[in-house]
Design a protein around this motif. Sequence first.
Motif, PDB file in Angstrom:
ATOM      1  N   ILE A  13      17.374  12.176 -15.636  1.00  0.00           N
ATOM      2  CA  ILE A  13      16.775  12.935 -16.746  1.00  0.00           C
ATOM      3  C   ILE A  13      17.535  12.758 -18.058  1.00  0.00           C
ATOM      4  O   ILE A  13      17.187  13.381 -19.060  1.00  0.00           O
ATOM      5  CB  ILE A  13      16.673  14.436 -16.404  1.00  0.00           C
ATOM      6  CG1 ILE A  13      18.050  15.044 -16.155  1.00  0.00           C
ATOM      7  CG2 ILE A  13      15.737  14.662 -15.230  1.00  0.00           C
ATOM      8  CD1 ILE A  13      18.082  16.545 -16.084  1.00  0.00           C
ATOM      9  N   ALA A  14      18.529  11.921 -18.064  1.00  0.00           N
ATOM     10  CA  ALA A  14      19.429  11.789 -19.211  1.00  0.00           C
ATOM     11  C   ALA A  14      18.703  11.467 -20.525  1.00  0.00           C
ATOM     12  O   ALA A  14      19.113  11.928 -21.582  1.00  0.00           O
ATOM     13  CB  ALA A  14      20.502  10.745 -18.937  1.00  0.00           C
ATOM     14  N   GLU A  15      17.650  10.725 -20.464  1.00  0.00           N
ATOM     15  CA  GLU A  15      16.932  10.303 -21.684  1.00  0.00           C
ATOM     16  C   GLU A  15      15.718  11.174 -21.981  1.00  0.00           C
ATOM     17  O   GLU A  15      14.998  10.902 -22.942  1.00  0.00           O
ATOM     18  CB  GLU A  15      16.498   8.842 -21.540  1.00  0.00           C
ATOM     19  CG  GLU A  15      17.650   7.867 -21.308  1.00  0.00           C
ATOM     20  CD  GLU A  15      18.645   7.827 -22.466  1.00  0.00           C
ATOM     21  OE1 GLU A  15      18.199   7.891 -23.631  1.00  0.00           O
ATOM     22  OE2 GLU A  15      19.855   7.744 -22.192  1.00  0.00           O
ATOM     23  N   ASN A  16      15.486  12.200 -21.186  1.00  0.00           N
ATOM     24  CA  ASN A  16      14.304  13.046 -21.369  1.00  0.00           C
ATOM     25  C   ASN A  16      14.444  13.955 -22.579  1.00  0.00           C
ATOM     26  O   ASN A  16      15.520  14.476 -22.847  1.00  0.00           O
ATOM     27  CB  ASN A  16      14.058  13.908 -20.127  1.00  0.00           C
ATOM     28  CG  ASN A  16      13.585  13.114 -18.937  1.00  0.00           C
ATOM     29  OD1 ASN A  16      13.582  11.901 -18.944  1.00  0.00           O
ATOM     30  ND2 ASN A  16      13.186  13.804 -17.900  1.00  0.00           N
ATOM     31  N   ASP A  17      13.323  14.152 -23.274  1.00  0.00           N
ATOM     32  CA  ASP A  17      13.315  15.111 -24.371  1.00  0.00           C
ATOM     33  C   ASP A  17      12.914  16.484 -23.815  1.00  0.00           C
ATOM     34  O   ASP A  17      12.670  16.633 -22.615  1.00  0.00           O
ATOM     35  CB  ASP A  17      12.376  14.661 -25.505  1.00  0.00           C
ATOM     36  CG  ASP A  17      10.915  14.546 -25.077  1.00  0.00           C
ATOM     37  OD1 ASP A  17      10.510  15.177 -24.070  1.00  0.00           O
ATOM     38  OD2 ASP A  17      10.166  13.820 -25.756  1.00  0.00           O
ATOM     39  N   GLN A  18      12.825  17.484 -24.677  1.00  0.00           N
ATOM     40  CA  GLN A  18      12.530  18.846 -24.227  1.00  0.00           C
ATOM     41  C   GLN A  18      11.191  18.935 -23.502  1.00  0.00           C
ATOM     42  O   GLN A  18      11.071  19.634 -22.495  1.00  0.00           O
ATOM     43  CB  GLN A  18      12.546  19.819 -25.408  1.00  0.00           C
ATOM     44  CG  GLN A  18      13.924  20.107 -25.915  1.00  0.00           C
ATOM     45  CD  GLN A  18      13.919  21.156 -27.026  1.00  0.00           C
ATOM     46  OE1 GLN A  18      12.953  21.887 -27.223  1.00  0.00           O
ATOM     47  NE2 GLN A  18      15.022  21.224 -27.752  1.00  0.00           N
ATOM     48  N   GLY A  19      10.203  18.240 -24.016  1.00  0.00           N
ATOM     49  CA  GLY A  19       8.881  18.269 -23.382  1.00  0.00           C
ATOM     50  C   GLY A  19       8.919  17.696 -21.978  1.00  0.00           C
ATOM     51  O   GLY A  19       8.299  18.242 -21.052  1.00  0.00           O
ATOM     52  N   THR A  24       9.163  18.518 -16.092  1.00  0.00           N
ATOM     53  CA  THR A  24       9.884  18.363 -14.828  1.00  0.00           C
ATOM     54  C   THR A  24      10.032  19.707 -14.129  1.00  0.00           C
ATOM     55  O   THR A  24       9.781  19.834 -12.928  1.00  0.00           O
ATOM     56  CB  THR A  24      11.269  17.733 -15.070  1.00  0.00           C
ATOM     57  OG1 THR A  24      11.101  16.426 -15.635  1.00  0.00           O
ATOM     58  CG2 THR A  24      12.078  17.639 -13.801  1.00  0.00           C
ATOM     59  N   ILE A  25      10.422  20.720 -14.884  1.00  0.00           N
ATOM     60  CA  ILE A  25      10.622  22.057 -14.320  1.00  0.00           C
ATOM     61  C   ILE A  25       9.296  22.637 -13.840  1.00  0.00           C
ATOM     62  O   ILE A  25       9.185  23.131 -12.711  1.00  0.00           O
ATOM     63  CB  ILE A  25      11.299  22.983 -15.349  1.00  0.00           C
ATOM     64  CG1 ILE A  25      12.721  22.496 -15.638  1.00  0.00           C
ATOM     65  CG2 ILE A  25      11.287  24.436 -14.868  1.00  0.00           C
ATOM     66  CD1 ILE A  25      13.362  23.123 -16.863  1.00  0.00           C
ATOM     67  N   VAL A  26       8.287  22.572 -14.685  1.00  0.00           N
ATOM     68  CA  VAL A  26       6.966  23.132 -14.338  1.00  0.00           C
ATOM     69  C   VAL A  26       6.392  22.428 -13.119  1.00  0.00           C
ATOM     70  O   VAL A  26       5.898  23.081 -12.185  1.00  0.00           O
ATOM     71  CB  VAL A  26       6.009  23.058 -15.544  1.00  0.00           C
ATOM     72  CG1 VAL A  26       4.586  23.413 -15.141  1.00  0.00           C
ATOM     73  CG2 VAL A  26       6.492  23.987 -16.660  1.00  0.00           C
ATOM     74  N   ASP A  27       6.467  21.118 -13.085  1.00  0.00           N
ATOM     75  CA  ASP A  27       5.954  20.365 -11.939  1.00  0.00           C
ATOM     76  C   ASP A  27       6.680  20.748 -10.657  1.00  0.00           C
ATOM     77  O   ASP A  27       6.055  20.922  -9.610  1.00  0.00           O
ATOM     78  CB  ASP A  27       6.070  18.859 -12.161  1.00  0.00           C
ATOM     79  CG  ASP A  27       5.103  18.329 -13.201  1.00  0.00           C
ATOM     80  OD1 ASP A  27       4.155  19.053 -13.572  1.00  0.00           O
ATOM     81  OD2 ASP A  27       5.300  17.177 -13.645  1.00  0.00           O
ATOM     82  N   ALA A  28       7.989  20.870 -10.734  1.00  0.00           N
ATOM     83  CA  ALA A  28       8.773  21.213  -9.546  1.00  0.00           C
ATOM     84  C   ALA A  28       8.390  22.598  -9.020  1.00  0.00           C
ATOM     85  O   ALA A  28       8.261  22.800  -7.812  1.00  0.00           O
ATOM     86  CB  ALA A  28      10.265  21.162  -9.860  1.00  0.00           C
ATOM     87  N   ILE A  29       8.165  23.535  -9.921  1.00  0.00           N
ATOM     88  CA  ILE A  29       7.814  24.893  -9.512  1.00  0.00           C
ATOM     89  C   ILE A  29       6.383  24.933  -8.971  1.00  0.00           C
ATOM     90  O   ILE A  29       6.118  25.541  -7.932  1.00  0.00           O
ATOM     91  CB  ILE A  29       8.004  25.879 -10.678  1.00  0.00           C
ATOM     92  CG1 ILE A  29       9.498  26.003 -11.007  1.00  0.00           C
ATOM     93  CG2 ILE A  29       7.395  27.244 -10.348  1.00  0.00           C
ATOM     94  CD1 ILE A  29       9.791  26.738 -12.297  1.00  0.00           C
ATOM     95  N   GLN A  30       5.458  24.274  -9.663  1.00  0.00           N
ATOM     96  CA  GLN A  30       4.063  24.301  -9.237  1.00  0.00           C
ATOM     97  C   GLN A  30       3.858  23.587  -7.903  1.00  0.00           C
ATOM     98  O   GLN A  30       3.062  24.030  -7.084  1.00  0.00           O
ATOM     99  CB  GLN A  30       3.166  23.685 -10.307  1.00  0.00           C
ATOM    100  CG  GLN A  30       2.980  24.586 -11.497  1.00  0.00           C
ATOM    101  CD  GLN A  30       2.115  23.980 -12.593  1.00  0.00           C
ATOM    102  OE1 GLN A  30       1.832  22.788 -12.586  1.00  0.00           O
ATOM    103  NE2 GLN A  30       1.720  24.809 -13.539  1.00  0.00           N
ATOM    104  N   ASP A  31       4.566  22.481  -7.697  1.00  0.00           N
ATOM    105  CA  ASP A  31       4.433  21.747  -6.439  1.00  0.00           C
ATOM    106  C   ASP A  31       4.966  22.554  -5.276  1.00  0.00           C
ATOM    107  O   ASP A  31       4.478  22.442  -4.160  1.00  0.00           O
ATOM    108  CB  ASP A  31       5.156  20.394  -6.502  1.00  0.00           C
ATOM    109  CG  ASP A  31       4.436  19.387  -7.385  1.00  0.00           C
ATOM    110  OD1 ASP A  31       3.274  19.637  -7.757  1.00  0.00           O
ATOM    111  OD2 ASP A  31       5.042  18.337  -7.687  1.00  0.00           O
TER     112      ASP A  31
END
Length: 73
Positions: A13-19, A24-31
């Motif tokens: 995730i080192a190059e990921n921006d805030q969006g 990533t967080i939303v997908d992990a929680i929803q899945d």
Amino acid sequence: MDLNLRKAIVSNIAENDQGQLEATIVDAIQDGEEKMLPGLGVLFELIWEQSDEQDKHDMLEALEQGVKQANNS
């Protein structure tokens, strides 16, 4: 095999921006897949380490409320 899970997750995730981080967080929680829990734990650890005492207090209050609500469901 020597695997440092924290480093691998941060590297991914080192190059990921805030969006992207939010997605990533939303997908992990929803899945709801348990395999995502270590990654969320690493993300929480990074947040915790960057937070001041007031932010930590606020997170703990939110966590306490979330645990109570989850327990009553």
